[in-house]
Design a protein around this motif. Structure first.
Motif, PDB file in Angstrom:
ATOM      1  N   HIS A   1       9.763  -9.449   2.674  1.00 50.65           N
ATOM      2  CA  HIS A   1       8.598  -8.589   3.019  1.00 50.65           C
ATOM      3  C   HIS A   1       7.580  -8.384   1.725  1.00 50.65           C
ATOM      4  CE1 HIS A   1      10.583  -6.688   6.513  1.00 50.65           C
ATOM      5  NE2 HIS A   1      11.679  -6.614   5.806  1.00 50.65           N
ATOM      6  N   GLN A   2       6.442  -8.073   2.228  1.00 52.99           N
ATOM      7  CA  GLN A   2       5.338  -8.120   1.189  1.00 52.99           C
ATOM      8  C   GLN A   2       4.313  -7.229   1.996  1.00 52.99           C
ATOM      9  OE1 GLN A   2       4.745  -8.558  -1.779  1.00 52.99           O
ATOM     10  NE2 GLN A   2       2.652  -7.976  -1.976  1.00 52.99           N
ATOM     11  N   GLU A   3       4.059  -6.204   1.171  1.00 43.87           N
ATOM     12  CA  GLU A   3       2.909  -5.206   1.706  1.00 43.87           C
ATOM     13  C   GLU A   3       1.644  -5.841   1.451  1.00 43.87           C
ATOM     14  OE1 GLU A   3       0.586  -0.963   0.659  1.00 43.87           O
ATOM     15  OE2 GLU A   3       2.878  -1.143   0.283  1.00 43.87           O
ATOM     16  N   PHE A   4       0.581  -5.675   2.425  1.00 42.51           N
ATOM     17  CA  PHE A   4      -0.881  -6.325   2.275  1.00 42.51           C
ATOM     18  C   PHE A   4      -1.773  -5.292   3.141  1.00 42.51           C
ATOM     19  CE2 PHE A   4      -4.196  -8.929   3.722  1.00 42.51           C
ATOM     20  CZ  PHE A   4      -4.893  -9.357   2.567  1.00 42.51           C
ATOM     21  N   TRP A   5      -2.736  -4.608   2.451  1.00 39.98           N
ATOM     22  CA  TRP A   5      -3.610  -3.731   3.093  1.00 39.98           C
ATOM     23  C   TRP A   5      -2.798  -2.606   3.683  1.00 39.98           C
ATOM     24  CZ3 TRP A   5      -8.553  -4.038   1.953  1.00 39.98           C
ATOM     25  CH2 TRP A   5      -9.645  -3.316   2.727  1.00 39.98           C
ATOM     26  N   GLY A   6      -1.873  -2.290   3.148  1.00 33.40           N
ATOM     27  CA  GLY A   6      -1.096  -1.221   3.667  1.00 33.40           C
ATOM     28  C   GLY A   6      -0.221  -1.485   4.598  1.00 33.40           C
ATOM     29  N   LEU A   7       0.105  -2.603   4.993  1.00 28.42           N
ATOM     30  CA  LEU A   7       0.865  -3.011   6.230  1.00 28.42           C
ATOM     31  C   LEU A   7       1.943  -3.813   5.482  1.00 28.42           C
ATOM     32  CD1 LEU A   7      -1.954  -4.376   8.425  1.00 28.42           C
ATOM     33  CD2 LEU A   7      -0.881  -1.960   8.695  1.00 28.42           C
ATOM     34  N   ASP A   8       3.197  -3.498   6.259  1.00 28.49           N
ATOM     35  CA  ASP A   8       4.087  -4.434   5.974  1.00 28.49           C
ATOM     36  C   ASP A   8       4.350  -5.784   6.621  1.00 28.49           C
ATOM     37  OD1 ASP A   8       6.857  -4.845   4.572  1.00 28.49           O
ATOM     38  OD2 ASP A   8       7.673  -4.211   6.476  1.00 28.49           O
ATOM     39  N   PHE A   9       4.350  -6.874   5.875  1.00 28.91           N
ATOM     40  CA  PHE A   9       4.363  -8.087   6.601  1.00 28.91           C
ATOM     41  C   PHE A   9       5.924  -8.934   6.181  1.00 28.91           C
ATOM     42  CE2 PHE A   9      -0.066  -7.445   6.562  1.00 28.91           C
ATOM     43  CZ  PHE A   9      -0.445  -8.028   7.699  1.00 28.91           C
ATOM     44  N   GLU A  10       6.347  -9.471   7.379  1.00 26.28           N
ATOM     45  CA  GLU A  10       7.361 -10.426   6.965  1.00 26.28           C
ATOM     46  C   GLU A  10       6.855 -11.759   6.248  1.00 26.28           C
ATOM     47  OE1 GLU A  10      10.378 -13.060   9.879  1.00 26.28           O
ATOM     48  OE2 GLU A  10       9.020 -11.675  10.643  1.00 26.28           O
ATOM     49  N   VAL A  11       7.604 -12.002   5.382  1.00 32.87           N
ATOM     50  CA  VAL A  11       7.398 -13.447   4.719  1.00 32.87           C
ATOM     51  C   VAL A  11       8.354 -14.346   4.676  1.00 32.87           C
ATOM     52  CG1 VAL A  11       5.195 -12.476   3.494  1.00 32.87           C
ATOM     53  CG2 VAL A  11       7.362 -12.256   2.427  1.00 32.87           C
ATOM     54  N   THR A  12       8.217 -15.480   4.825  1.00 34.90           N
ATOM     55  CA  THR A  12       9.507 -16.689   4.646  1.00 34.90           C
ATOM     56  C   THR A  12       8.780 -17.742   4.069  1.00 34.90           C
ATOM     57  OG1 THR A  12       8.848 -18.203   6.516  1.00 34.90           O
ATOM     58  CG2 THR A  12       9.860 -15.912   7.302  1.00 34.90           C
ATOM     59  N   PRO A  13       9.480 -18.773   3.454  1.00 34.97           N
ATOM     60  CA  PRO A  13       9.137 -19.778   2.715  1.00 34.97           C
ATOM     61  C   PRO A  13       8.297 -20.668   3.559  1.00 34.97           C
ATOM     62  CG  PRO A  13      11.419 -19.643   1.979  1.00 34.97           C
ATOM     63  CD  PRO A  13      11.055 -18.505   3.469  1.00 34.97           C
ATOM     64  N   ASP A  14       8.143 -20.433   4.915  1.00 33.25           N
ATOM     65  CA  ASP A  14       7.083 -21.257   5.558  1.00 33.25           C
ATOM     66  C   ASP A  14       5.784 -20.535   5.339  1.00 33.25           C
ATOM     67  OD1 ASP A  14       8.929 -22.740   7.085  1.00 33.25           O
ATOM     68  OD2 ASP A  14       9.363 -21.300   8.334  1.00 33.25           O
ATOM     69  N   VAL A  15       5.415 -19.691   4.600  1.00 31.63           N
ATOM     70  CA  VAL A  15       4.253 -19.164   4.404  1.00 31.63           C
ATOM     71  C   VAL A  15       3.678 -18.579   3.054  1.00 31.63           C
ATOM     72  CG1 VAL A  15       3.788 -18.019   6.798  1.00 31.63           C
ATOM     73  CG2 VAL A  15       4.720 -16.499   4.889  1.00 31.63           C
ATOM     74  N   LEU A  16       2.534 -18.507   2.766  1.00 39.87           N
ATOM     75  CA  LEU A  16       2.063 -18.250   1.307  1.00 39.87           C
ATOM     76  C   LEU A  16       2.357 -16.716   1.304  1.00 39.87           C
ATOM     77  CD1 LEU A  16       0.596 -19.641  -0.965  1.00 39.87           C
ATOM     78  CD2 LEU A  16      -1.359 -18.503  -0.152  1.00 39.87           C
ATOM     79  N   ILE A  17       2.919 -16.229   0.093  1.00 42.95           N
ATOM     80  CA  ILE A  17       2.832 -14.727   0.081  1.00 42.95           C
ATOM     81  C   ILE A  17       1.627 -14.038  -0.146  1.00 42.95           C
ATOM     82  CG2 ILE A  17       3.996 -12.922  -1.404  1.00 42.95           C
ATOM     83  CD1 ILE A  17       6.262 -15.055  -2.163  1.00 42.95           C
ATOM     84  N   PRO A  18       1.195 -13.276   0.692  1.00 39.47           N
ATOM     85  CA  PRO A  18      -0.056 -12.425   0.421  1.00 39.47           C
ATOM     86  C   PRO A  18      -0.327 -11.775  -0.694  1.00 39.47           C
ATOM     87  CG  PRO A  18       0.965 -11.669   2.701  1.00 39.47           C
ATOM     88  CD  PRO A  18       2.068 -12.590   1.748  1.00 39.47           C
ATOM     89  N   ARG A  19      -1.405 -12.059  -1.574  1.00 36.89           N
ATOM     90  CA  ARG A  19      -1.628 -11.522  -2.751  1.00 36.89           C
ATOM     91  C   ARG A  19      -2.773 -10.230  -2.864  1.00 36.89           C
ATOM     92  NH1 ARG A  19       1.446 -16.168  -3.174  1.00 36.89           N
ATOM     93  NH2 ARG A  19       1.920 -16.894  -5.284  1.00 36.89           N
ATOM     94  N   PRO A  20      -2.530  -9.329  -3.707  1.00 39.37           N
ATOM     95  CA  PRO A  20      -3.588  -8.355  -3.651  1.00 39.37           C
ATOM     96  C   PRO A  20      -4.821  -8.778  -3.660  1.00 39.37           C
ATOM     97  CG  PRO A  20      -1.588  -7.813  -5.263  1.00 39.37           C
ATOM     98  CD  PRO A  20      -1.447  -9.427  -4.573  1.00 39.37           C
ATOM     99  N   GLU A  21      -5.169  -9.903  -4.504  1.00 45.72           N
ATOM    100  CA  GLU A  21      -6.749 -10.257  -4.627  1.00 45.72           C
ATOM    101  C   GLU A  21      -7.244 -10.725  -3.466  1.00 45.72           C
ATOM    102  OE1 GLU A  21      -4.034 -13.572  -6.507  1.00 45.72           O
ATOM    103  OE2 GLU A  21      -4.252 -11.369  -6.557  1.00 45.72           O
ATOM    104  N   THR A  22      -6.360 -11.258  -2.483  1.00 46.48           N
ATOM    105  CA  THR A  22      -6.918 -11.486  -1.118  1.00 46.48           C
ATOM    106  C   THR A  22      -7.298 -10.441  -0.258  1.00 46.48           C
ATOM    107  OG1 THR A  22      -5.398 -13.529  -1.064  1.00 46.48           O
ATOM    108  CG2 THR A  22      -6.225 -12.937   1.115  1.00 46.48           C
ATOM    109  N   GLU A  23      -6.944  -9.088  -0.604  1.00 44.34           N
ATOM    110  CA  GLU A  23      -7.500  -8.104   0.267  1.00 44.34           C
ATOM    111  C   GLU A  23      -9.279  -8.101  -0.253  1.00 44.34           C
ATOM    112  OE1 GLU A  23      -5.299  -4.482  -1.262  1.00 44.34           O
ATOM    113  OE2 GLU A  23      -3.648  -4.999   0.046  1.00 44.34           O
ATOM    114  N   HIS A  24      -9.428  -8.642  -1.289  1.00 42.59           N
ATOM    115  CA  HIS A  24     -11.029  -8.615  -1.230  1.00 42.59           C
ATOM    116  C   HIS A  24     -11.722  -9.284  -0.240  1.00 42.59           C
ATOM    117  CE1 HIS A  24     -10.800  -6.776  -5.221  1.00 42.59           C
ATOM    118  NE2 HIS A  24     -10.087  -7.368  -5.680  1.00 42.59           N
ATOM    119  N   VAL A  25     -11.117 -10.277   0.301  1.00 44.81           N
ATOM    120  CA  VAL A  25     -11.596 -10.895   1.393  1.00 44.81           C
ATOM    121  C   VAL A  25     -11.785  -9.886   2.910  1.00 44.81           C
ATOM    122  CG1 VAL A  25     -11.201 -12.442   3.294  1.00 44.81           C
ATOM    123  CG2 VAL A  25     -10.586 -13.110   0.876  1.00 44.81           C
ATOM    124  N   VAL A  26     -10.776  -9.082   2.966  1.00 47.92           N
ATOM    125  CA  VAL A  26     -10.995  -8.004   3.880  1.00 47.92           C
ATOM    126  C   VAL A  26     -12.013  -7.169   3.773  1.00 47.92           C
ATOM    127  CG1 VAL A  26      -9.729  -6.230   5.178  1.00 47.92           C
ATOM    128  CG2 VAL A  26      -8.671  -8.330   4.322  1.00 47.92           C
TER     129      VAL A  26
END
Length: 292
Positions: free
Chosen positions: A76-101
């Motif tokens: 799991h990783q939180e992003f934009w206040g949402l709980d995301f499932e993460v696996t080794p198939d995807v990049l782990i969401p970073r806080p700095e990417t919230e600036h895109v949103v």
């Protein structure tokens, strides 16, 4: 063994292996084992843990000590206040990417949140950007594209988990290739992306957790690091409506190189820093006279 002693033992193991943010990792892994929040950890120091709990925690600590990211261990990783499932198939969401949103929200503000925007997230990975935007724009039509089929499985799972199974259409595509036909050309308000931007010359500077565990297709390590932007900007010009925006995350040293790729077809070019003051997001508007 009591909770405090268990946590301290886990922390010491991570410190011995020079794991970054050892305190945070030790706490997150114990929270995961106990199914509790951080407040509970700090108010129940004397709780006696079962041998099964301690063994489970010790196994997770041993995994983290190898360099495996905490998020892949907990899933799991939180992003934009949402709980995301993460696996080794995807990049782990970073806080700095919230600036895109944040950038998309600001640029779209003039149209209002109820506007029926059309948005495509290129290289969607876990779906974090697309689903965060879906939460913010309830009437938007959203697409998430990725070249990795396993990543799209994770993104679709996250859409279902977050109660948005029909909000984003996920497609397997090399950048915008699947959307460059007459049904889609000139129809999008936003093309957004957090593309792989690490150059081959920078691989040795990448944190071990990223280099050894996160999918290289998602972070780079090939060429000069700006190849995706070189391909994406001309495609975005075709996909966007006149007045539509491209919004991309960039690496810490890529500002000038990325800006140089935006020709006269683009207006209102802007660079936004992250909280550390590092140039992080580039946005540009397709000029009405671009001829596309």
């Amino acid at each position: 063994m009591q909770l405090r002693a268990t946590l301290q033992a886990g922390l010491q193991t991570l410190l011995d292996h020079q794991v970054p943010s050892s305190q945070l990792a030790a706490e997150l892994l114990l929270m995961h084992v106990l199914g509790c929040d951080r407040g509970y950890l700090h108010t129940h120091h004397q709780r006696e843990l079962t041998s099964e709990m301690i063994d489970h925690y010790s196994r997770l600590i041993a995994e983290r000590a190898t360099g495996k990211p905490t998020q892949y261990i907990t899933g799991h990783q939180e992003f934009w206040g949402l709980d995301f499932e993460v696996t080794p198939d995807v990049l782990i969401p970073r806080p700095e990417t919230e600036h895109v949103v944040e950038t998309v929200l600001e640029l779209a503000q003039r149209q209002g949140k109820e506007a029926r925007l059309r948005i495509v997230d290129v290289g969607t990975g876990s779906g974090c950007i697309a689903l965060a935007l879906a939460a913010e724009f309830p009437r938007a039509v959203l697409f998430g594209v990725d070249i990795s089929r396993p990543a799209l499985v994770v993104a679709s799972s996250n859409a279902l988990r977050l109660g948005m199974p029909d909000r984003v259409k996920f497609l397997e595509s090399d950048l915008l290739a699947r959307l460059l036909d007459q049904d889609f050309l000139g129809t999008f308000d936003f093309v957004v992306s957090n593309p792989p931007y690490v150059g081959s010359h920078e691989v040795n500077m990448v944190q071990r957790e990223v280099r050894e565990f996160e999918p290289r297709v998602a972070w780079g390590g090939l060429g000069q690091g700006d190849e995706i932007y070189r391909r994406l900007f001309p495609q975005a010009l075709q996909a966007l409506k006149p007045g539509g925006y491209v919004v991309v995350e960039i690496g810490y040293n890529m500002r000038d190189r990325v800006l140089a790729l935006l020709g006269p077809e683009w207006a209102e070019v802007d660079v936004r820093p992250d909280l550390a003051g590092i140039p992080r997001v580039v946005s540009a508007r397709k000029a009405a006279t671009s001829g596309q």
